[in-house]
Design an enzyme around this catalytic site. Structure first.
Site, PDB file in Angstrom:
ATOM      1  N   LYS A  13     -17.399  -8.752  -1.997  1.00  0.00           N
ATOM      2  CA  LYS A  13     -17.220  -9.817  -1.003  1.00  0.00           C
ATOM      3  C   LYS A  13     -18.476 -10.019  -0.160  1.00  0.00           C
ATOM      4  O   LYS A  13     -18.899 -11.146   0.085  1.00  0.00           O
ATOM      5  CB  LYS A  13     -16.053  -9.510  -0.056  1.00  0.00           C
ATOM      6  CG  LYS A  13     -14.696  -9.482  -0.725  1.00  0.00           C
ATOM      7  CD  LYS A  13     -13.573  -9.363   0.291  1.00  0.00           C
ATOM      8  CE  LYS A  13     -13.641  -8.109   1.150  1.00  0.00           C
ATOM      9  NZ  LYS A  13     -13.475  -6.833   0.406  1.00  0.00           N
ATOM     10  N   ARG A  88      -6.994  -9.329   7.039  1.00  0.00           N
ATOM     11  CA  ARG A  88      -6.688  -8.179   6.189  1.00  0.00           C
ATOM     12  C   ARG A  88      -5.230  -7.750   6.306  1.00  0.00           C
ATOM     13  O   ARG A  88      -4.825  -6.817   5.611  1.00  0.00           O
ATOM     14  CB  ARG A  88      -7.569  -7.009   6.618  1.00  0.00           C
ATOM     15  CG  ARG A  88      -8.649  -6.633   5.607  1.00  0.00           C
ATOM     16  CD  ARG A  88      -9.447  -5.553   6.274  1.00  0.00           C
ATOM     17  NE  ARG A  88     -10.247  -4.736   5.434  1.00  0.00           N
ATOM     18  CZ  ARG A  88     -11.568  -4.877   5.296  1.00  0.00           C
ATOM     19  NH1 ARG A  88     -12.197  -5.873   5.855  1.00  0.00           N
ATOM     20  NH2 ARG A  88     -12.248  -4.005   4.591  1.00  0.00           N
ATOM     21  N   ARG A 127     -22.676   3.078  -3.636  1.00  0.00           N
ATOM     22  CA  ARG A 127     -23.400   2.134  -2.766  1.00  0.00           C
ATOM     23  C   ARG A 127     -24.281   2.867  -1.739  1.00  0.00           C
ATOM     24  O   ARG A 127     -23.861   3.828  -1.127  1.00  0.00           O
ATOM     25  CB  ARG A 127     -22.342   1.291  -2.041  1.00  0.00           C
ATOM     26  CG  ARG A 127     -22.863   0.152  -1.256  1.00  0.00           C
ATOM     27  CD  ARG A 127     -21.815  -0.917  -1.112  1.00  0.00           C
ATOM     28  NE  ARG A 127     -20.634  -0.490  -0.349  1.00  0.00           N
ATOM     29  CZ  ARG A 127     -19.592  -1.298  -0.138  1.00  0.00           C
ATOM     30  NH1 ARG A 127     -19.572  -2.515  -0.628  1.00  0.00           N
ATOM     31  NH2 ARG A 127     -18.566  -0.867   0.554  1.00  0.00           N
ATOM     32  N   ARG A 160     -22.908   4.821   3.614  1.00  0.00           N
ATOM     33  CA  ARG A 160     -21.956   4.477   4.673  1.00  0.00           C
ATOM     34  C   ARG A 160     -20.877   5.543   4.782  1.00  0.00           C
ATOM     35  O   ARG A 160     -20.341   5.984   3.770  1.00  0.00           O
ATOM     36  CB  ARG A 160     -21.289   3.143   4.317  1.00  0.00           C
ATOM     37  CG  ARG A 160     -21.571   2.038   5.273  1.00  0.00           C
ATOM     38  CD  ARG A 160     -21.077   0.732   4.704  1.00  0.00           C
ATOM     39  NE  ARG A 160     -19.629   0.601   4.771  1.00  0.00           N
ATOM     40  CZ  ARG A 160     -18.978  -0.509   4.413  1.00  0.00           C
ATOM     41  NH1 ARG A 160     -19.648  -1.549   3.974  1.00  0.00           N
ATOM     42  NH2 ARG A 160     -17.668  -0.578   4.502  1.00  0.00           N
ATOM     43  N   ARG A 171      -9.084   3.611   1.344  1.00  0.00           N
ATOM     44  CA  ARG A 171      -9.330   2.181   1.595  1.00  0.00           C
ATOM     45  C   ARG A 171      -8.668   1.306   0.536  1.00  0.00           C
ATOM     46  O   ARG A 171      -8.153   0.243   0.844  1.00  0.00           O
ATOM     47  CB  ARG A 171     -10.849   1.915   1.651  1.00  0.00           C
ATOM     48  CG  ARG A 171     -11.470   2.464   2.940  1.00  0.00           C
ATOM     49  CD  ARG A 171     -12.970   2.485   2.872  1.00  0.00           C
ATOM     50  NE  ARG A 171     -13.545   1.147   2.779  1.00  0.00           N
ATOM     51  CZ  ARG A 171     -14.784   0.906   2.332  1.00  0.00           C
ATOM     52  NH1 ARG A 171     -15.549   1.895   1.920  1.00  0.00           N
ATOM     53  NH2 ARG A 171     -15.235  -0.316   2.310  1.00  0.00           N
TER      54      ARG A 171
END
Ligand code: AMP
Length: 222
Positions: A13, A88, A127, A160, A171
């Protein structure tokens, strides 16, 4: 115009939203980015959001809605807005439906990016990003030339806090439980839900998103 980017964490996204907002010259409102910024600056909002974010949980709706409303009111009405990572939950979607008419807007389309869980796991846990250049890498799919160092800034890459494997599973669970029901919410609304295969190259996903939006909204040549 208002377009919502919906989809699980890791589906792309952020990347797709940034590319699209730039191409269309729209404003992008990414709640995750705003929260990370608040956290970095050590504001009251950042402090309140930090524990939820680090655990892979959602930040309470009241904080998010107030933050979005404030941003939205400051945005020039003639530019389109792309929501990334918001809404969300169903209460957030309902709040958005209340707030948008106040600024003369409505939801025009929802882009739903989808990919298998294995792909999402690898994408998120691999990531790494550079706080200096803003560039995002992936240790599996798109590594930097020198391990752990940004090609552009030459400084160390950061993992992160909520991209660590333990938090990633949570998540995804939170997404299925609280966010995925929004697909039905928008299917029942006037806004078309455009389903896009997110398990393609970055460029192919972007082309699919653009084509679907052009067909649904007649955006013209931009
Ligand atoms: P993201 O960068 O969109 O993956 O967001 C990172 C984290 O910020 C999420 O895991 C949540 O803890 C929090 N967050 C971002 N957007 C929202 C939202 N709309 N509602 C609740 N929490 C959010």
């Amino acid at each position: 115009m208002v377009v919502i980017l919906l989809g699980p964490p890791g589906v792309g996204k952020g990347t797709q939203g940034a590319m699209l907002a730039e191409a269309l010259e729209w404003d992008r409102l990414a709640t995750g980015d705003l929260l990370r910024e608040a956290k970095r600056r050590g504001t009251e909002l950042g402090r309140q959001a930090a524990t939820y974010m680090d655990a892979g949980e959602l930040v309470p709706d009241s904080l998010i809605v107030a933050m979005v409303q404030e941003r939205l009111e400051a945005m020039p009405a003639r530019r389109g807005v792309l929501f990334d990572g918001f809404p969300r939950t169903e209460p957030q979607a309902q709040a958005l439906d209340r707030v948008l008419p106040e600024v003369g807007r409505q939801v025009d389309a929802v882009v739903l990016l989808e990919a298998p869980d294995e792909v999402l796991h690898k994408r998120i846990s691999g990531r790494r990003h550079s706080p200096e250049s803003g560039r995002v890498y992936n240790v599996y799919f798109d590594p930097p030339e020198q391990e752990g160092i940004c090609d552009e800034a030459g400084t160390p890459l950061v993992h992160r806090e909520d991209d660590h494997p333990e938090t990633v599973a949570r998540r995804l669970e939170v997404y299925r439980e609280l966010t995925e029901p929004l697909v039905d919410y928008y299917e029942a609304s006037d806004a078309p839900v455009l389903r896009i295969d997110g398990d393609q190259t970055m460029e192919a996903v972007q082309a699919s998103v653009r084509q679907a939006l052009d067909e649904a909204l007649d955006l013209g040549e931009t």
